[in-house]
Motif scaffolding. Structure first.
Motif, PDB file in Angstrom:
ATOM      1  N   SER A 195       0.814  -1.219   0.000  1.00  0.00           N
ATOM      2  CA  SER A 195       0.000   0.000   0.000  1.00  0.00           C
ATOM      3  C   SER A 195       0.846   1.266   0.000  1.00  0.00           C
ATOM      4  N   CYS A 196       1.782   1.363   0.978  1.00  0.00           N
ATOM      5  CA  CYS A 196       2.572   2.594   1.110  1.00  0.00           C
ATOM      6  C   CYS A 196       4.036   2.412   0.722  1.00  0.00           C
ATOM      7  N   GLN A 197       4.417   1.215   0.288  1.00  0.00           N
ATOM      8  CA  GLN A 197       5.786   0.910  -0.133  1.00  0.00           C
ATOM      9  C   GLN A 197       6.806   1.054   0.991  1.00  0.00           C
ATOM     10  N   SER A 198       6.356   1.018   2.240  1.00  0.00           N
ATOM     11  CA  SER A 198       7.268   1.137   3.370  1.00  0.00           C
ATOM     12  C   SER A 198       7.926  -0.207   3.662  1.00  0.00           C
ATOM     13  N   LYS A 199       9.112  -0.136   4.270  1.00  0.00           N
ATOM     14  CA  LYS A 199       9.837  -1.347   4.621  1.00  0.00           C
ATOM     15  C   LYS A 199       9.550  -1.810   6.046  1.00  0.00           C
ATOM     16  N   SER A 200       8.693  -1.081   6.756  1.00  0.00           N
ATOM     17  CA  SER A 200       8.434  -1.389   8.171  1.00  0.00           C
ATOM     18  C   SER A 200       7.353  -2.455   8.278  1.00  0.00           C
ATOM     19  N   LEU A 201       7.708  -3.697   8.007  1.00  0.00           N
ATOM     20  CA  LEU A 201       6.783  -4.826   8.085  1.00  0.00           C
ATOM     21  C   LEU A 201       7.114  -5.676   9.298  1.00  0.00           C
ATOM     22  N   THR A 202       6.077  -6.210   9.918  1.00  0.00           N
ATOM     23  CA  THR A 202       6.270  -7.050  11.107  1.00  0.00           C
ATOM     24  C   THR A 202       5.343  -8.245  11.023  1.00  0.00           C
TER      25      THR A 202
ATOM     26  N   ILE B  83      -0.206 -13.849  16.277  1.00  0.00           N
ATOM     27  CA  ILE B  83      -1.568 -14.347  16.530  1.00  0.00           C
ATOM     28  C   ILE B  83      -2.228 -14.801  15.237  1.00  0.00           C
ATOM     29  N   SER B  84      -2.209 -13.928  14.233  1.00  0.00           N
ATOM     30  CA  SER B  84      -2.873 -14.244  12.969  1.00  0.00           C
ATOM     31  C   SER B  84      -1.953 -14.887  11.956  1.00  0.00           C
ATOM     32  N   GLY B  85      -0.645 -14.703  12.140  1.00  0.00           N
ATOM     33  CA  GLY B  85       0.301 -15.249  11.187  1.00  0.00           C
ATOM     34  C   GLY B  85       0.526 -14.386   9.972  1.00  0.00           C
ATOM     35  N   ASN B  86      -0.073 -13.196   9.965  1.00  0.00           N
ATOM     36  CA  ASN B  86       0.069 -12.293   8.829  1.00  0.00           C
ATOM     37  C   ASN B  86       1.276 -11.383   9.000  1.00  0.00           C
ATOM     38  N   VAL B  87       1.691 -10.819   7.891  1.00  0.00           N
ATOM     39  CA  VAL B  87       2.704  -9.773   7.908  1.00  0.00           C
ATOM     40  C   VAL B  87       1.977  -8.439   7.790  1.00  0.00           C
ATOM     41  N   ILE B  88       2.216  -7.546   8.763  1.00  0.00           N
ATOM     42  CA  ILE B  88       1.484  -6.280   8.871  1.00  0.00           C
ATOM     43  C   ILE B  88       2.455  -5.130   8.654  1.00  0.00           C
ATOM     44  N   CYS B  89       1.994  -4.088   7.983  1.00  0.00           N
ATOM     45  CA  CYS B  89       2.785  -2.857   7.844  1.00  0.00           C
ATOM     46  C   CYS B  89       2.529  -1.978   9.054  1.00  0.00           C
ATOM     47  N   THR B  90       3.575  -1.651   9.809  1.00  0.00           N
ATOM     48  CA  THR B  90       3.406  -0.833  11.005  1.00  0.00           C
ATOM     49  C   THR B  90       3.164   0.638  10.687  1.00  0.00           C
ATOM     50  N   SER B  91       3.392   1.061   9.460  1.00  0.00           N
ATOM     51  CA  SER B  91       3.181   2.460   9.091  1.00  0.00           C
ATOM     52  C   SER B  91       1.725   2.751   8.780  1.00  0.00           C
ATOM     53  N   CYS B  92       1.105   1.895   7.944  1.00  0.00           N
ATOM     54  CA  CYS B  92      -0.284   2.140   7.545  1.00  0.00           C
ATOM     55  C   CYS B  92      -1.252   1.084   8.036  1.00  0.00           C
ATOM     56  N   GLY B  93      -0.745  -0.029   8.591  1.00  0.00           N
ATOM     57  CA  GLY B  93      -1.621  -1.061   9.126  1.00  0.00           C
ATOM     58  C   GLY B  93      -2.176  -2.024   8.098  1.00  0.00           C
TER      59      GLY B  93
END
Length: 491
Positions: free
Chosen positions: A5-12, A16-26
């Protein structure tokens, strides 16, 4: 890997869900939790999907967790900043409004918490320096200031005027320096009153205009401590108020120079300088007190002979809100130094019996609007004469720089004339030649009068390219050189 979505590198990774989430835009990254098919003896046996990873359940879980963790972070920093319960609620509501209920978990979020905390305290006329907030958040003070500006503009807020006296009283009362903690209460109160007087005078003398307030607070604290025989190192005070020691020392020197100017009216004033001002400081403080009391007596005489003290009446009605947080029992003691001038030009002598005067609600509204609303007029800036009336240092320095530059331009004209017309005498404009010696007096040790430097060469070059003297006096050499010297059209 970057956010879709935002092309940010801040992924975590959300455990709990097993997903990879962007901490910048969610944003939840697509197809990240898909497991490949497993195979047995008879071929593929199916695909295993993590529980809660399909549909909207994972997003809801993440948002709930994000809000929960965000509020925990707000609680943590509110405790570190010593915010009360009501202010904590105000900070949380402001963050909720700014983020539209989304909150956040990125590196920017603690800075947003600090910015909202500063704004809430500032709106209530309470002291919470940016340097203190930045030290708690472990962030850069400039970054915090930019966030404050963004929040203020987003919410369309108007911050009240910064009150440096409140800041001084907080630093003075909460100081943990051993030499201050060991003092008696009476001596501490005397030092506090002296500091309030000096800060009000500094505001009148424009010493705090356009400057950061905390270095001057540190300078005044060191001065009143030395005045009462308490030796404080300016580096220790600067560290406590989260300021740069060099800046605090410069403000301390400026305060001493201002007091030296006040001391010139004393019988021995010509012998007072920065080195011995501390020995004469009690007399200077007493002189400033007498000057303010003298003006107050004049106002009392006007009231005695049939006039009405409108300023005193307005100030008495509004004293509790605008007396810098001083206790009611101490208002009379401190207010005697700072009385408002007759700024509105009321005809006091023409009023008859003051008891018969009635002010309508329209008149009271006009007085309140002109005197109080938005703190446009401060009692400090309009205070009585305290022995020194000066122009802002930045304005004075600017005038001196312009005068010095004008003299250098005149000398450059003389040098150009001597080269182009050797047979003629000096024909340059000599109106400022006499003042040049005074302007360069402080720099004689570094270079002799008449020597030229890089600025002289640039001025000569601009004059040879027929640049107007008014433009050269502004001092924007880079712009003028680029426009008139290196411009392609002129080459």
């Amino acid at each position: 890997m970057s956010c879709t979505s935002c092309q940010s590198k801040s992924l975590t990774h959300d455990h709990i869900s097993g997903n990879v989430i962007c901490t910048s835009c969610g944003t939840v990254q697509s197809f990240d939790n898909f497991d490949s098919q497993t195979y047995g003896h008879d071929g593929p046996i199916g695909t295993y999907i993590h529980v809660g990873s399909v549909g909207t359940g994972s997003i809801l879980n993440y948002n709930e967790k994000k809000i929960y963790e965000s509020k925990k972070l707000i609680d943590e920093y509110a405790y570190k900043l010593n915010l009360t319960c009501q202010r904590f609620v105000d900070v949380k509501n402001m963050i909720d409004e700014v983020t539209q209920g989304e909150f956040g978990l990125g590196k920017w979020f603690p800075i947003l918490i600090g910015a909202c905390s500063y704004i809430v305290m500032r709106m209530e006329n309470k002291s919470l320096p940016m340097g203190e907030i930045a030290s708690v958040l472990n962030c850069d003070v400039y970054e915090l200031g930019r966030m404050v500006t963004r929040v203020v503009e987003f919410l369309n807020l108007k911050l009240p005027e910064f009150d440096i006296v409140i800041m001084f009283e907080k630093v003075f009362s909460n100081s943990k320096l051993a030499k201050l903690v060991e003092l008696e209460r009476d001596k501490l109160e005397q030092m506090r009153q002296q500091g309030v007087i000096l800060l009000n005078c500094a505001v009148k003398w424009f010493l705090t205009t356009g400057r950061r307030p905390m270095p001057f607070v540190a300078a005044v604290l060191v001065f009143v401590a030395e005045l009462n025989g308490v030796g404080l190192r300016i580096e220790d005070v600067a560290k406590e108020v989260h300021c740069v020691g060099g800046t605090c020392r410069r403000r301390y020197s400026e305060l001493l120079e201002a007091l030296v100017k006040v001391a010139q009216v004393l019988p021995w004033g010509k012998d007072v300088n920065v080195k011995n001002i501390m020995k004469n400081a009690p007399f200077v403080m007493r002189y400033m007190e007498m000057k303010s009391m003298e003006n107050k007596k004049e106002d009392e005489k006007r009231v005695k002979f049939g006039g009405v003290n409108f300023d005193g009446m307005v100030r008495e009605c509004l004293e509790k809100d605008f007396d810098y947080g001083i206790d009611e029992n101490e208002v009379e003691t401190d207010a005697r130094y700072f009385d408002m001038d007759d700024r509105r030009g009321f005809n006091r002598g023409g009023v008859g019996n003051g008891d018969k005067i009635e002010l309508s609600h329209v008149c009271l509204k006009m007085i309140y609007t002109n005197e109080v609303d938005g703190r446009r007029l401060s009692r400090v800036s309009e205070e009585k004469d305290v022995g020194l009336d000066v122009m802002p240092p930045s304005f004075v320095n600017g005038c001196m720089v312009n005068e010095r530059r004008r003299a250098k331009i005149n000398f450059a004209k003389v040098r150009i004339n001597n080269v182009m017309h050797p047979s003629r005498p000096d024909a340059g404009d000599g109106e400022n030649f006499g003042s040049l010696e005074c302007l360069f007096a402080e720099k004689r040790k570094r270079r002799k009068l008449g020597e030229i430097d890089w600025e002289d060469f640039i001025i000569e070059t601009l004059l040879l390219h027929q640049v107007k003297q008014e433009d050269i006096e502004t001092g924007h050499y880079n712009t003028l050189v680029a426009l008139h010297v290196f411009n392609c059209e002129n080459m």
